[in-house]
Design a protein around this motif. Structure first.
Motif, PDB file in Angstrom:
ATOM      1  N   PHE A  56       0.835  -1.197   0.000  1.00 51.95           N
ATOM      2  CA  PHE A  56       0.000   0.000   0.000  1.00 51.95           C
ATOM      3  C   PHE A  56       0.877   1.257   0.000  1.00 51.95           C
ATOM      4  O   PHE A  56       1.427   1.663   1.016  1.00 51.95           O
ATOM      5  CB  PHE A  56      -0.948   0.043   1.196  1.00 51.95           C
ATOM      6  CG  PHE A  56      -1.952   1.151   1.098  1.00 51.95           C
ATOM      7  CD1 PHE A  56      -3.110   0.975   0.367  1.00 51.95           C
ATOM      8  CD2 PHE A  56      -1.735   2.379   1.699  1.00 51.95           C
ATOM      9  CE1 PHE A  56      -4.039   1.997   0.252  1.00 51.95           C
ATOM     10  CE2 PHE A  56      -2.655   3.402   1.594  1.00 51.95           C
ATOM     11  CZ  PHE A  56      -3.809   3.210   0.862  1.00 51.95           C
ATOM     12  N   ALA A  57       1.022   1.831  -1.188  1.00 51.46           N
ATOM     13  CA  ALA A  57       1.741   3.093  -1.365  1.00 51.46           C
ATOM     14  C   ALA A  57       0.972   3.865  -2.443  1.00 51.46           C
ATOM     15  O   ALA A  57       1.055   3.530  -3.623  1.00 51.46           O
ATOM     16  CB  ALA A  57       3.189   2.854  -1.781  1.00 51.46           C
ATOM     17  N   TRP A  58       0.185   4.839  -2.018  1.00 50.52           N
ATOM     18  CA  TRP A  58      -0.692   5.570  -2.930  1.00 50.52           C
ATOM     19  C   TRP A  58       0.126   6.312  -3.986  1.00 50.52           C
ATOM     20  O   TRP A  58       1.106   6.970  -3.664  1.00 50.52           O
ATOM     21  CB  TRP A  58      -1.550   6.550  -2.139  1.00 50.52           C
ATOM     22  CG  TRP A  58      -2.770   6.964  -2.897  1.00 50.52           C
ATOM     23  CD1 TRP A  58      -2.930   8.113  -3.597  1.00 50.52           C
ATOM     24  CD2 TRP A  58      -3.968   6.229  -3.062  1.00 50.52           C
ATOM     25  NE1 TRP A  58      -4.166   8.147  -4.182  1.00 50.52           N
ATOM     26  CE2 TRP A  58      -4.831   7.003  -3.875  1.00 50.52           C
ATOM     27  CE3 TRP A  58      -4.420   4.995  -2.614  1.00 50.52           C
ATOM     28  CZ2 TRP A  58      -6.110   6.589  -4.227  1.00 50.52           C
ATOM     29  CZ3 TRP A  58      -5.686   4.579  -2.958  1.00 50.52           C
ATOM     30  CH2 TRP A  58      -6.519   5.371  -3.759  1.00 50.52           C
ATOM     31  N   THR A  59      -0.270   6.180  -5.246  1.00 48.32           N
ATOM     32  CA  THR A  59       0.455   6.779  -6.361  1.00 48.32           C
ATOM     33  C   THR A  59      -0.453   7.717  -7.151  1.00 48.32           C
ATOM     34  O   THR A  59      -1.663   7.760  -6.917  1.00 48.32           O
ATOM     35  CB  THR A  59       0.970   5.685  -7.312  1.00 48.32           C
ATOM     36  OG1 THR A  59      -0.169   4.998  -7.853  1.00 48.32           O
ATOM     37  CG2 THR A  59       1.883   4.699  -6.610  1.00 48.32           C
ATOM     38  N   ASP A  60       0.138   8.434  -8.115  1.00 46.72           N
ATOM     39  CA  ASP A  60      -0.655   9.282  -9.002  1.00 46.72           C
ATOM     40  C   ASP A  60      -1.615   8.444  -9.843  1.00 46.72           C
ATOM     41  O   ASP A  60      -2.736   8.855 -10.113  1.00 46.72           O
ATOM     42  CB  ASP A  60       0.244  10.113  -9.915  1.00 46.72           C
ATOM     43  CG  ASP A  60       0.989  11.201  -9.159  1.00 46.72           C
ATOM     44  OD1 ASP A  60       0.535  11.577  -8.060  1.00 46.72           O
ATOM     45  OD2 ASP A  60       2.027  11.674  -9.673  1.00 46.72           O
ATOM     46  N   ALA A  61      -1.181   7.256 -10.245  1.00 48.06           N
ATOM     47  CA  ALA A  61      -2.049   6.358 -11.018  1.00 48.06           C
ATOM     48  C   ALA A  61      -3.259   5.937 -10.187  1.00 48.06           C
ATOM     49  O   ALA A  61      -4.384   5.877 -10.691  1.00 48.06           O
ATOM     50  CB  ALA A  61      -1.273   5.131 -11.483  1.00 48.06           C
ATOM     51  N   ALA A  62      -3.026   5.664  -8.902  1.00 47.33           N
ATOM     52  CA  ALA A  62      -4.126   5.289  -8.017  1.00 47.33           C
ATOM     53  C   ALA A  62      -5.105   6.450  -7.861  1.00 47.33           C
ATOM     54  O   ALA A  62      -6.327   6.246  -7.848  1.00 47.33           O
ATOM     55  CB  ALA A  62      -3.578   4.852  -6.658  1.00 47.33           C
ATOM     56  N   THR A  63      -4.587   7.663  -7.760  1.00 49.17           N
ATOM     57  CA  THR A  63      -5.442   8.842  -7.648  1.00 49.17           C
ATOM     58  C   THR A  63      -6.306   8.998  -8.890  1.00 49.17           C
ATOM     59  O   THR A  63      -7.507   9.273  -8.800  1.00 49.17           O
ATOM     60  CB  THR A  63      -4.600  10.110  -7.430  1.00 49.17           C
ATOM     61  OG1 THR A  63      -3.826   9.943  -6.240  1.00 49.17           O
ATOM     62  CG2 THR A  63      -5.463  11.355  -7.315  1.00 49.17           C
ATOM     63  N   THR A  64      -5.717   8.788 -10.050  1.00 45.85           N
ATOM     64  CA  THR A  64      -6.453   8.900 -11.311  1.00 45.85           C
ATOM     65  C   THR A  64      -7.551   7.853 -11.400  1.00 45.85           C
ATOM     66  O   THR A  64      -8.698   8.162 -11.741  1.00 45.85           O
ATOM     67  CB  THR A  64      -5.491   8.754 -12.506  1.00 45.85           C
ATOM     68  OG1 THR A  64      -4.490   9.759 -12.412  1.00 45.85           O
ATOM     69  CG2 THR A  64      -6.222   8.880 -13.825  1.00 45.85           C
ATOM     70  N   VAL A  65      -7.223   6.615 -11.081  1.00 46.90           N
ATOM     71  CA  VAL A  65      -8.205   5.531 -11.135  1.00 46.90           C
ATOM     72  C   VAL A  65      -9.315   5.769 -10.110  1.00 46.90           C
ATOM     73  O   VAL A  65     -10.495   5.559 -10.399  1.00 46.90           O
ATOM     74  CB  VAL A  65      -7.530   4.162 -10.906  1.00 46.90           C
ATOM     75  CG1 VAL A  65      -8.551   3.062 -10.722  1.00 46.90           C
ATOM     76  CG2 VAL A  65      -6.595   3.847 -12.056  1.00 46.90           C
ATOM     77  N   PHE A  66      -8.942   6.203  -8.926  1.00 44.45           N
ATOM     78  CA  PHE A  66      -9.920   6.492  -7.879  1.00 44.45           C
ATOM     79  C   PHE A  66     -10.914   7.549  -8.358  1.00 44.45           C
ATOM     80  O   PHE A  66     -12.129   7.374  -8.247  1.00 44.45           O
ATOM     81  CB  PHE A  66      -9.184   6.957  -6.610  1.00 44.45           C
ATOM     82  CG  PHE A  66     -10.083   7.331  -5.472  1.00 44.45           C
ATOM     83  CD1 PHE A  66     -10.792   6.356  -4.789  1.00 44.45           C
ATOM     84  CD2 PHE A  66     -10.196   8.650  -5.075  1.00 44.45           C
ATOM     85  CE1 PHE A  66     -11.619   6.705  -3.730  1.00 44.45           C
ATOM     86  CE2 PHE A  66     -11.006   9.001  -4.022  1.00 44.45           C
ATOM     87  CZ  PHE A  66     -11.728   8.033  -3.337  1.00 44.45           C
ATOM     88  N   ALA A  67     -10.425   8.625  -8.939  1.00 42.25           N
ATOM     89  CA  ALA A  67     -11.296   9.688  -9.447  1.00 42.25           C
ATOM     90  C   ALA A  67     -12.147   9.192 -10.616  1.00 42.25           C
ATOM     91  O   ALA A  67     -13.342   9.524 -10.697  1.00 42.25           O
ATOM     92  CB  ALA A  67     -10.457  10.890  -9.874  1.00 42.25           C
ATOM     93  N   ASP A  68     -11.557   8.402 -11.498  1.00 39.02           N
ATOM     94  CA  ASP A  68     -12.311   7.867 -12.642  1.00 39.02           C
ATOM     95  C   ASP A  68     -13.441   6.951 -12.190  1.00 39.02           C
ATOM     96  O   ASP A  68     -14.556   7.023 -12.719  1.00 39.02           O
ATOM     97  CB  ASP A  68     -11.389   7.111 -13.597  1.00 39.02           C
ATOM     98  CG  ASP A  68     -10.446   8.019 -14.364  1.00 39.02           C
ATOM     99  OD1 ASP A  68     -10.647   9.256 -14.352  1.00 39.02           O
ATOM    100  OD2 ASP A  68      -9.489   7.489 -14.969  1.00 39.02           O
ATOM    101  N   LEU A  69     -13.166   6.077 -11.222  1.00 45.11           N
ATOM    102  CA  LEU A  69     -14.210   5.182 -10.729  1.00 45.11           C
ATOM    103  C   LEU A  69     -15.318   5.958 -10.027  1.00 45.11           C
ATOM    104  O   LEU A  69     -16.501   5.638 -10.169  1.00 45.11           O
ATOM    105  CB  LEU A  69     -13.623   4.117  -9.806  1.00 45.11           C
ATOM    106  CG  LEU A  69     -12.904   2.971 -10.496  1.00 45.11           C
ATOM    107  CD1 LEU A  69     -12.237   2.058  -9.475  1.00 45.11           C
ATOM    108  CD2 LEU A  69     -13.862   2.178 -11.370  1.00 45.11           C
ATOM    109  N   LYS A  70     -14.952   6.983  -9.264  1.00 49.59           N
ATOM    110  CA  LYS A  70     -15.977   7.812  -8.622  1.00 49.59           C
ATOM    111  C   LYS A  70     -16.847   8.486  -9.675  1.00 49.59           C
ATOM    112  O   LYS A  70     -18.077   8.530  -9.544  1.00 49.59           O
ATOM    113  CB  LYS A  70     -15.341   8.864  -7.711  1.00 49.59           C
ATOM    114  CG  LYS A  70     -14.866   8.308  -6.404  1.00 49.59           C
ATOM    115  CD  LYS A  70     -14.210   9.272  -5.452  1.00 49.59           C
ATOM    116  CE  LYS A  70     -14.543  10.691  -5.495  1.00 49.59           C
ATOM    117  NZ  LYS A  70     -13.964  11.491  -4.413  1.00 49.59           N
TER     118      LYS A  70
END
Length: 104
Positions: A56-70
């Motif tokens: 678990f190390a939050w990345t920019d890719a994770a932020t993008t996917v998180f926003a896209d799924l929301k």
């Protein structure tokens, strides 16, 4: 298309996960609606990789996917309510241990 505004508000205000437990909660929510999201597994892959042991190390890719799924979850037809002014069919099937239904 009519959408449930309370559900949309909950999805849009979901905070960025800060732990594996928080990420599991978000993926549980999105996984419930996965059949309505094309290529859900591929889209959510950067988040599911964070669930690995000690990964678990939050990345920019994770932020993008998180926003896209929301965004995907808070737009039609995922949270779309049925139009009660038109006719629709609910098919049901039951067994000794479960019950299923499909809205047409």
């Amino acid at each position: 298309m009519a959408m449930d505004s309370t559900k949309v508000a909950v999805v849009q205000s979901w905070p960025q996960p800060r732990s594996v437990r928080g990420l599991c909660g978000f993926l549980g929510l999105t996984g419930y609606y996965r059949r309505f999201i094309n290529n859900y597994g591929s889209i959510a892959a950067p988040l599911t990789q964070l669930l690995r042991k000690e990964a678990f190390a939050w990345t920019d890719a994770a932020t993008t996917v998180f926003a896209d799924l929301k965004a995907t979850l808070s737009t039609a037809p995922v949270l779309h309510l049925p139009d009660f002014s038109t006719e629709f069919v609910v098919d049901c099937d039951a067994s000794g241990s479960s019950f299923g239904a499909v809205l047409h």
